[in-house]
Design an enzyme around this catalytic site. Sequence first.
Site, PDB file in Angstrom:
ATOM      1  N   HIS A  18       0.859  -1.201   0.000  1.00  0.00           N
ATOM      2  CA  HIS A  18       0.000   0.000   0.000  1.00  0.00           C
ATOM      3  C   HIS A  18       0.891   1.246   0.000  1.00  0.00           C
ATOM      4  CE1 HIS A  18      -3.978   1.919   1.464  1.00  0.00           C
ATOM      5  NE2 HIS A  18      -3.145   2.915   1.210  1.00  0.00           N
ATOM      6  N   HIS A  20       1.206   4.975  -2.195  1.00  0.00           N
ATOM      7  CA  HIS A  20       0.780   5.922  -3.239  1.00  0.00           C
ATOM      8  C   HIS A  20       2.020   6.636  -3.772  1.00  0.00           C
ATOM      9  CE1 HIS A  20      -3.483   5.700  -1.911  1.00  0.00           C
ATOM     10  NE2 HIS A  20      -2.948   5.535  -0.708  1.00  0.00           N
ATOM     11  N   THR A 100      -2.908   7.585  -9.214  1.00  0.00           N
ATOM     12  CA  THR A 100      -4.110   8.056  -9.905  1.00  0.00           C
ATOM     13  C   THR A 100      -3.712   8.712 -11.221  1.00  0.00           C
ATOM     14  OG1 THR A 100      -4.658   8.820  -7.650  1.00  0.00           O
ATOM     15  CG2 THR A 100      -6.278   9.260  -9.391  1.00  0.00           C
ATOM     16  N   PRO A 101      -4.064   8.125 -12.364  1.00  0.00           N
ATOM     17  CA  PRO A 101      -3.759   8.784 -13.636  1.00  0.00           C
ATOM     18  C   PRO A 101      -4.383  10.180 -13.643  1.00  0.00           C
ATOM     19  CG  PRO A 101      -4.615   6.570 -14.009  1.00  0.00           C
ATOM     20  CD  PRO A 101      -4.774   6.849 -12.554  1.00  0.00           C
ATOM     21  N   GLY A 172      -8.478   8.548  -1.904  1.00  0.00           N
ATOM     22  CA  GLY A 172      -8.869   9.956  -1.854  1.00  0.00           C
ATOM     23  C   GLY A 172      -9.738  10.227  -0.639  1.00  0.00           C
ATOM     24  N   HIS A 199      -9.699   1.411  -0.266  1.00  0.00           N
ATOM     25  CA  HIS A 199      -9.691   2.101   1.034  1.00  0.00           C
ATOM     26  C   HIS A 199     -11.096   1.961   1.611  1.00  0.00           C
ATOM     27  CE1 HIS A 199      -6.028   3.777  -0.497  1.00  0.00           C
ATOM     28  NE2 HIS A 199      -5.844   4.563   0.544  1.00  0.00           N
ATOM     29  N   GLU A 202     -12.099   4.527   6.531  1.00  0.00           N
ATOM     30  CA  GLU A 202     -11.170   5.568   6.997  1.00  0.00           C
ATOM     31  C   GLU A 202     -11.900   6.586   7.861  1.00  0.00           C
ATOM     32  OE1 GLU A 202      -8.984   6.675   3.225  1.00  0.00           O
ATOM     33  OE2 GLU A 202      -7.419   7.059   4.693  1.00  0.00           O
ATOM     34  N   ASP A 279       2.195   6.546   2.575  1.00  0.00           N
ATOM     35  CA  ASP A 279       2.823   7.705   1.914  1.00  0.00           C
ATOM     36  C   ASP A 279       4.120   8.000   2.665  1.00  0.00           C
ATOM     37  OD1 ASP A 279       0.454   8.625   0.176  1.00  0.00           O
ATOM     38  OD2 ASP A 279      -0.455   8.539   2.160  1.00  0.00           O
TER      39      ASP A 279
HETATM   40  C1  6MZ Z   1      -6.906   8.007   1.044  1.00  0.00           C
HETATM   41  C2  6MZ Z   1      -4.954   8.565  -0.022  1.00  0.00           C
HETATM   42  C3  6MZ Z   1      -4.237   8.484   1.208  1.00  0.00           C
HETATM   43  O1  6MZ Z   1      -2.358   8.722  -6.624  1.00  0.00           O
HETATM   44  O2  6MZ Z   1      -1.294  10.937  -6.961  1.00  0.00           O
HETATM   45  N1  6MZ Z   1      -4.065   8.911  -0.957  1.00  0.00           N
HETATM   46  N2  6MZ Z   1      -6.262   8.313  -0.084  1.00  0.00           N
HETATM   47  N3  6MZ Z   1      -6.297   7.919   2.262  1.00  0.00           N
HETATM   48  C4  6MZ Z   1      -4.980   8.167   2.383  1.00  0.00           C
HETATM   49  N4  6MZ Z   1      -4.411   8.136   3.623  1.00  0.00           N
HETATM   50  C5  6MZ Z   1      -3.771   9.229   4.208  1.00  0.00           C
HETATM   51  N5  6MZ Z   1      -2.949   8.761   0.959  1.00  0.00           N
HETATM   52  C6  6MZ Z   1      -2.853   9.002  -0.382  1.00  0.00           C
HETATM   53  O3  6MZ Z   1      -0.928   9.689  -4.809  1.00  0.00           O
HETATM   54  C7  6MZ Z   1      -1.580  10.636  -4.009  1.00  0.00           C
HETATM   55  C8  6MZ Z   1      -3.063  10.295  -3.900  1.00  0.00           C
HETATM   56  O4  6MZ Z   1      -3.240   9.068  -3.158  1.00  0.00           O
HETATM   57  C9  6MZ Z   1      -4.426   9.120  -2.380  1.00  0.00           C
HETATM   58  C10 6MZ Z   1      -5.039  10.508  -2.592  1.00  0.00           C
HETATM   59  O5  6MZ Z   1      -6.026  10.410  -3.599  1.00  0.00           O
HETATM   60  C11 6MZ Z   1      -3.845  11.328  -3.087  1.00  0.00           C
HETATM   61  O6  6MZ Z   1      -4.245  12.420  -3.896  1.00  0.00           O
HETATM   62  P1  6MZ Z   1      -1.126   9.549  -6.397  1.00  0.00           P
HETATM   63  O7  6MZ Z   1       0.124   8.882  -6.855  1.00  0.00           O
END
Ligand code: 6MZ
Length: 340
Positions: A18, A20, A100-101, A172, A199, A202, A279
């Site tokens: 997990h 991003h 996310t594209p 998101g 997700h 949350e 993240d």
């Molecule tokens: C929900 C999250 C997140 O996609 O642009 N993102 N969505 N909960 C979380 N926990 C804190 N952490 C990240 O990476 C950034 C995007 O990932 C999602 C959000 O949509 C964020 O804009 P990408 O690579």
Amino acid sequence: MKPNKEIFIEQLPKVELHAHINGSLSNETLCKLSQLKYGTDAKHTEKYHLLTKMDLIDAFEKFKYAHELTDTPEAVALATECVIRDFSDDNVVYVELRSTPRSTMKMTKDEYIMAVIDTILKMKSQLPSILVKLIVSINRRESIESAEENGSLASKYAKLHPNIVCGVDLSGDPASKKFSDFEPILAKARETGLKLALHCGEIDDQDEISAMLKFGMHRLGHGTFIKGENEEILLKNNEIALECCLTSNLLCGVVPTYSDHHFWRFYKNGHPVVICTDDFGVFSTSLSKELQIASDTFNLSSDDLIKLSRGAIDCSFASDDEKPIVHGKIDSFAKDAIGF
Ligand code: 6MZ
């Protein structure tokens, strides 16, 4: 000298499920991206890091900063490369990145996803020790039309690159659109053979959690507010693994302390649980740090940590040919690690 456990965790072949991409930019990566965009000295990057406990809304603000920097295919490629390198440096041997594209003035969504995939392909020869997959994200804040585009892109690129594109994520701001708005898109993706890592829970919305559990998924992200009947349903369904992000949840203020984290409730009940970073750039962490925190907080032994790594690859979207390769790396580490 570092304590033995820390060295053990650093050296353990790890599995990240997990992460991003735009949340996983280190300081160094942000500087490189600033230089690529502005061509001068890097801008300061404090806006990106969540340094003290805040809330989910603050966390979502952080991604805007990363998105400003990754607005061209070159920048997306550079970000992807740096993220893969950072995971590899932390001895992560298998990672499922999600992203996310996004279309900008300088890039289409197709170009975005191609930049990520081309980089994953390029890194295969440069860093053969790490196996990288891609999960295509749908952002709850987007319009349904945009979400449909992302679903279609996931299916299109999974056909073109079946060894790389493996699933779809719904992420998101959980307080924006409802899960039911995206259900048809996710159902369609699942029908085309894509795996779902969604997700869920949350925020405290038991009706939505219940609807999502009924819909089903392969893995569930966070699950912070899964309680009561919904918790029982999830525990009964051993097929849905839980992706736990300890520091992310702490800094976003959704769990008060590490020891209150729901990881423990599910783990001690034998539910498949995977420790993840979410993240690592925004939350200034790494997979090694997260495992160290889990080990310190819940008193996990070296053997437990090896089992967590093994369990993670079992829950992954790796193919039946790939899983034994990763298991092999964990096995040979475990054989040599008896002294720890
Ligand atoms: C929900 C999250 C997140 O996609 O642009 N993102 N969505 N909960 C979380 N926990 C804190 N952490 C990240 O990476 C950034 C995007 O990932 C999602 C959000 O949509 C964020 O804009 P990408 O690579």
